[in-house]
Motif scaffolding. Sequence first.
Motif, PDB file in Angstrom:
ATOM      1  N   ALA A   1      34.414 -13.097  63.520  1.00  0.00           N
ATOM      2  CA  ALA A   1      33.372 -12.291  62.861  1.00  0.00           C
ATOM      3  C   ALA A   1      33.190 -10.965  63.592  1.00  0.00           C
ATOM      4  O   ALA A   1      33.040  -9.915  62.960  1.00  0.00           O
ATOM      5  CB  ALA A   1      32.063 -13.071  62.825  1.00  0.00           C
ATOM      6  N   THR A   2      33.218 -11.028  64.924  1.00  0.00           N
ATOM      7  CA  THR A   2      33.048  -9.802  65.713  1.00  0.00           C
ATOM      8  C   THR A   2      34.183  -8.822  65.433  1.00  0.00           C
ATOM      9  O   THR A   2      33.960  -7.623  65.237  1.00  0.00           O
ATOM     10  CB  THR A   2      33.013 -10.148  67.220  1.00  0.00           C
ATOM     11  N   ASP A   3      35.400  -9.370  65.359  1.00  0.00           N
ATOM     12  CA  ASP A   3      36.573  -8.529  65.090  1.00  0.00           C
ATOM     13  C   ASP A   3      36.494  -7.898  63.692  1.00  0.00           C
ATOM     14  O   ASP A   3      36.636  -6.685  63.534  1.00  0.00           O
ATOM     15  CB  ASP A   3      37.845  -9.376  65.226  1.00  0.00           C
ATOM     16  N   ILE A   4      36.221  -8.724  62.680  1.00  0.00           N
ATOM     17  CA  ILE A   4      36.207  -8.225  61.290  1.00  0.00           C
ATOM     18  C   ILE A   4      35.069  -7.212  61.085  1.00  0.00           C
ATOM     19  O   ILE A   4      35.257  -6.168  60.456  1.00  0.00           O
ATOM     20  CB  ILE A   4      36.039  -9.400  60.288  1.00  0.00           C
ATOM     21  N   ALA A   5      33.890  -7.508  61.642  1.00  0.00           N
ATOM     22  CA  ALA A   5      32.746  -6.601  61.456  1.00  0.00           C
ATOM     23  C   ALA A   5      33.049  -5.222  62.049  1.00  0.00           C
ATOM     24  O   ALA A   5      32.535  -4.210  61.561  1.00  0.00           O
ATOM     25  CB  ALA A   5      31.494  -7.197  62.098  1.00  0.00           C
TER      26      ALA A   5
ATOM     27  N   PRO B   1      26.075  -4.088  61.973  1.00  0.00           N
ATOM     28  CA  PRO B   1      26.398  -5.165  62.917  1.00  0.00           C
ATOM     29  C   PRO B   1      26.216  -6.551  62.284  1.00  0.00           C
ATOM     30  O   PRO B   1      25.625  -6.690  61.224  1.00  0.00           O
ATOM     31  CB  PRO B   1      25.355  -4.963  64.019  1.00  0.00           C
ATOM     32  N   LEU B   2      26.749  -7.555  62.969  1.00  0.00           N
ATOM     33  CA  LEU B   2      26.560  -8.944  62.543  1.00  0.00           C
ATOM     34  C   LEU B   2      25.074  -9.313  62.645  1.00  0.00           C
ATOM     35  O   LEU B   2      24.349  -8.767  63.476  1.00  0.00           O
ATOM     36  CB  LEU B   2      27.357  -9.877  63.458  1.00  0.00           C
ATOM     37  N   CYS B   3      24.653 -10.262  61.817  1.00  0.00           N
ATOM     38  CA  CYS B   3      23.254 -10.730  61.899  1.00  0.00           C
ATOM     39  C   CYS B   3      22.938 -11.279  63.287  1.00  0.00           C
ATOM     40  O   CYS B   3      21.800 -11.204  63.748  1.00  0.00           O
ATOM     41  CB  CYS B   3      22.997 -11.809  60.848  1.00  0.00           C
ATOM     42  N   SER B   4      23.946 -11.843  63.944  1.00  0.00           N
ATOM     43  CA  SER B   4      23.742 -12.413  65.281  1.00  0.00           C
ATOM     44  C   SER B   4      23.451 -11.325  66.312  1.00  0.00           C
ATOM     45  O   SER B   4      23.036 -11.633  67.434  1.00  0.00           O
ATOM     46  CB  SER B   4      24.979 -13.219  65.691  1.00  0.00           C
ATOM     47  N   ASP B   5      23.654 -10.068  65.968  1.00  0.00           N
ATOM     48  CA  ASP B   5      23.335  -8.966  66.883  1.00  0.00           C
ATOM     49  C   ASP B   5      21.954  -8.380  66.624  1.00  0.00           C
ATOM     50  O   ASP B   5      21.513  -7.491  67.351  1.00  0.00           O
ATOM     51  CB  ASP B   5      24.396  -7.856  66.770  1.00  0.00           C
ATOM     52  N   PHE B   6      21.263  -8.823  65.578  1.00  0.00           N
ATOM     53  CA  PHE B   6      19.897  -8.348  65.340  1.00  0.00           C
ATOM     54  C   PHE B   6      19.004  -8.859  66.468  1.00  0.00           C
ATOM     55  O   PHE B   6      19.184  -9.993  66.946  1.00  0.00           O
ATOM     56  CB  PHE B   6      19.348  -8.863  64.002  1.00  0.00           C
ATOM     57  N   SER B   7      18.020  -8.041  66.858  1.00  0.00           N
ATOM     58  CA  SER B   7      17.193  -8.417  68.021  1.00  0.00           C
ATOM     59  C   SER B   7      16.513  -9.780  67.825  1.00  0.00           C
ATOM     60  O   SER B   7      16.309 -10.504  68.785  1.00  0.00           O
ATOM     61  CB  SER B   7      16.145  -7.339  68.295  1.00  0.00           C
ATOM     62  N   VAL B   8      16.193 -10.131  66.569  1.00  0.00           N
ATOM     63  CA  VAL B   8      15.499 -11.409  66.345  1.00  0.00           C
ATOM     64  C   VAL B   8      16.436 -12.619  66.485  1.00  0.00           C
ATOM     65  O   VAL B   8      15.961 -13.758  66.523  1.00  0.00           O
ATOM     66  CB  VAL B   8      14.816 -11.458  64.959  1.00  0.00           C
ATOM     67  N   TYR B   9      17.733 -12.394  66.510  1.00  0.00           N
ATOM     68  CA  TYR B   9      18.684 -13.517  66.614  1.00  0.00           C
ATOM     69  C   TYR B   9      19.596 -13.430  67.836  1.00  0.00           C
ATOM     70  O   TYR B   9      20.294 -14.384  68.160  1.00  0.00           O
ATOM     71  CB  TYR B   9      19.556 -13.603  65.348  1.00  0.00           C
TER      72      TYR B   9
ATOM     73  N   THR C   1      25.042 -21.307  59.622  1.00  0.00           N
ATOM     74  CA  THR C   1      25.368 -20.225  58.684  1.00  0.00           C
ATOM     75  C   THR C   1      26.315 -19.222  59.331  1.00  0.00           C
ATOM     76  O   THR C   1      26.679 -19.347  60.501  1.00  0.00           O
ATOM     77  CB  THR C   1      24.073 -19.537  58.181  1.00  0.00           C
ATOM     78  N   THR C   2      26.694 -18.222  58.528  1.00  0.00           N
ATOM     79  CA  THR C   2      27.616 -17.190  58.990  1.00  0.00           C
ATOM     80  C   THR C   2      26.839 -15.966  59.469  1.00  0.00           C
ATOM     81  O   THR C   2      25.802 -15.625  58.879  1.00  0.00           O
ATOM     82  CB  THR C   2      28.562 -16.764  57.847  1.00  0.00           C
ATOM     83  N   PRO C   3      27.323 -15.295  60.512  1.00  0.00           N
ATOM     84  CA  PRO C   3      26.679 -14.045  60.930  1.00  0.00           C
ATOM     85  C   PRO C   3      27.156 -12.866  60.087  1.00  0.00           C
ATOM     86  O   PRO C   3      26.559 -11.799  60.123  1.00  0.00           O
ATOM     87  CB  PRO C   3      27.164 -13.889  62.375  1.00  0.00           C
ATOM     88  N   PHE C   4      28.245 -13.072  59.310  1.00  0.00           N
ATOM     89  CA  PHE C   4      28.869 -11.980  58.553  1.00  0.00           C
ATOM     90  C   PHE C   4      28.276 -11.978  57.144  1.00  0.00           C
ATOM     91  O   PHE C   4      28.894 -12.412  56.176  1.00  0.00           O
ATOM     92  CB  PHE C   4      30.387 -12.184  58.525  1.00  0.00           C
ATOM     93  N   THR C   5      27.022 -11.514  57.063  1.00  0.00           N
ATOM     94  CA  THR C   5      26.279 -11.552  55.811  1.00  0.00           C
ATOM     95  C   THR C   5      25.113 -10.590  55.905  1.00  0.00           C
ATOM     96  O   THR C   5      24.895  -9.953  56.939  1.00  0.00           O
ATOM     97  CB  THR C   5      25.777 -12.982  55.505  1.00  0.00           C
ATOM     98  N   PHE C   6      24.349 -10.521  54.825  1.00  0.00           N
ATOM     99  CA  PHE C   6      23.141  -9.701  54.794  1.00  0.00           C
ATOM    100  C   PHE C   6      22.005 -10.464  55.500  1.00  0.00           C
ATOM    101  O   PHE C   6      21.993 -11.699  55.519  1.00  0.00           O
ATOM    102  CB  PHE C   6      22.798  -9.412  53.333  1.00  0.00           C
ATOM    103  N   ALA C   7      21.037  -9.717  56.021  1.00  0.00           N
ATOM    104  CA  ALA C   7      19.937 -10.300  56.808  1.00  0.00           C
ATOM    105  C   ALA C   7      19.200 -11.416  56.069  1.00  0.00           C
ATOM    106  O   ALA C   7      18.678 -12.355  56.693  1.00  0.00           O
ATOM    107  CB  ALA C   7      18.951  -9.198  57.181  1.00  0.00           C
ATOM    108  N   ALA C   8      19.152 -11.329  54.729  1.00  0.00           N
ATOM    109  CA  ALA C   8      18.398 -12.323  53.951  1.00  0.00           C
ATOM    110  C   ALA C   8      18.904 -13.750  54.189  1.00  0.00           C
ATOM    111  O   ALA C   8      18.117 -14.703  54.062  1.00  0.00           O
ATOM    112  CB  ALA C   8      18.477 -11.998  52.462  1.00  0.00           C
ATOM    113  N   THR C   9      20.170 -13.910  54.520  1.00  0.00           N
ATOM    114  CA  THR C   9      20.728 -15.261  54.681  1.00  0.00           C
ATOM    115  C   THR C   9      20.095 -15.984  55.874  1.00  0.00           C
ATOM    116  O   THR C   9      19.452 -17.027  55.686  1.00  0.00           O
ATOM    117  CB  THR C   9      22.267 -15.228  54.783  1.00  0.00           C
ATOM    118  N   PRO C  10      20.232 -15.468  57.107  1.00  0.00           N
ATOM    119  CA  PRO C  10      19.576 -16.181  58.213  1.00  0.00           C
ATOM    120  C   PRO C  10      18.051 -16.147  58.108  1.00  0.00           C
ATOM    121  O   PRO C  10      17.390 -17.110  58.516  1.00  0.00           O
ATOM    122  CB  PRO C  10      20.057 -15.435  59.464  1.00  0.00           C
ATOM    123  N   HIS C  11      17.502 -15.066  57.537  1.00  0.00           N
ATOM    124  CA  HIS C  11      16.035 -14.989  57.401  1.00  0.00           C
ATOM    125  C   HIS C  11      15.492 -16.167  56.573  1.00  0.00           C
ATOM    126  O   HIS C  11      14.407 -16.673  56.848  1.00  0.00           O
ATOM    127  CB  HIS C  11      15.626 -13.688  56.702  1.00  0.00           C
ATOM    128  N   ALA C  12      16.224 -16.588  55.553  1.00  0.00           N
ATOM    129  CA  ALA C  12      15.752 -17.695  54.697  1.00  0.00           C
ATOM    130  C   ALA C  12      15.603 -18.972  55.527  1.00  0.00           C
ATOM    131  O   ALA C  12      14.701 -19.778  55.289  1.00  0.00           O
ATOM    132  CB  ALA C  12      16.710 -17.920  53.540  1.00  0.00           C
TER     133      ALA C  12
END
Length: 385
Positions: free
Chosen positions: A352-356, A330-338, A83-94
């Motif tokens: 993604a890092t640049d755009i975010a 921040p990107l979802c990939s920067d959340f502590s759980v990921y 998946t993409t890190p440039f999204t809302f938390a619900a995406t990787p959480h699913a």
Amino acid sequence: MKFEKPILVTKPIAPDREEFLRRVEEVIDSGWFTNMGGQHNALEAELARYLAVENLSLFNSGATALISALKALDLPVGSEVITTPFTFAATPHAIAWNALNVVFADIEADRMTLSADAIERAITPNTSAILPVHVYGFPCDVEAIEGIAKKHNLKVVYDAAHAFTTELDGVPISNWGDITMFSFHSTKLFNTIEGGALVYSDRNLGKKIYELRNFGIKVFDPDEDASEGIKNKDFVSNIGINGKLNELQAAWGRVLLKEVGTEQKRRGLVADAYKELLADIDGIAVPELPSGASNSFQYFPVLFRSEAVRDRVYDRLLAGNVFSRKYFYPLCSDFSVYENLPSSRSSNLPVATDIAGRVLCLPFYGDLQADDIRSIVEIIKSGID
Ligand SMILES: *Cc1c(COP(=O)(O)O)cnc(C)c1O
């Protein structure tokens, strides 16, 4: 320049009061408040017609819909979903809620959606599915993703939370992928206060989705089940969830659906006004939709020259009582759980890092006045210089 009343990033639309209240009375009189009642089933049919799709199942949130979509595909436990890190938390959480492994891949610079090349590089023998997001209503590179999925025998679930009514060359965006999720949260263009839906082309998925939405309780199928009857042990056939949308919220949606087109037209004018005023300013860019894509008018994202400029503009707007959003930062990939996943390294996600770091979503709703748009742009200018 400071607004007296705060300008928020969005202003949800509400249904016509009288018509909604009439429907509330209908619901009360019916004595049926949830569990696939009359309002619910009517909204399902009306939405399917509105989006020109065949199979649509309502849910009580986009998140429960997305969790159920992945569950419905029976992906092997422990397999990987890209998946993409440039999204809302619900995406990787699913993905994580299904005990599947989240694998982040980078995005393309122009559409800000999952890059087909990055997906290919992320595929391993353990990959079972791809979960791309039509972020801000920018359609993913659906043809390339379909090719990759076929080649590697992968399932595709699209997060279309931002892409209500989006079409690609006149074809509904949900035409691609095994399942597409829409969100009807209040901050989304069309809302049921909280809510969501799944759209899918395989009719056989429908029964499974229906059951998953209702705790996994089996639907009696006269063809399959008549001879033996439903045995007690088969009464619950899957580990379902309570994903049901109630009658009052469905009634809200039915009335509101009549007003979505008008709101989109009004937002179209707001977008035009922004674009005209921002056109001559150095250091700010308005991303363009890919050709053939219709605009869902869900968000109005802009990109600044650098993170420092973006942050300064954000602070200036805030000082002026204007609430823009650093969405998705921040990107979802920067959340502590990921953040400890191997795929979360910023070297794996340079675009993604640049755009975010440079993106900002400006206040965007049909009711935003021309004078206010001009004032917002003046504040933006002061932050860029
Ligand atoms: C809003 C949103 C969701 C979740 O939807 P809810 O209806 O709030 O549960 C999922 N993905 C994206 C990209 C979203 O913006």
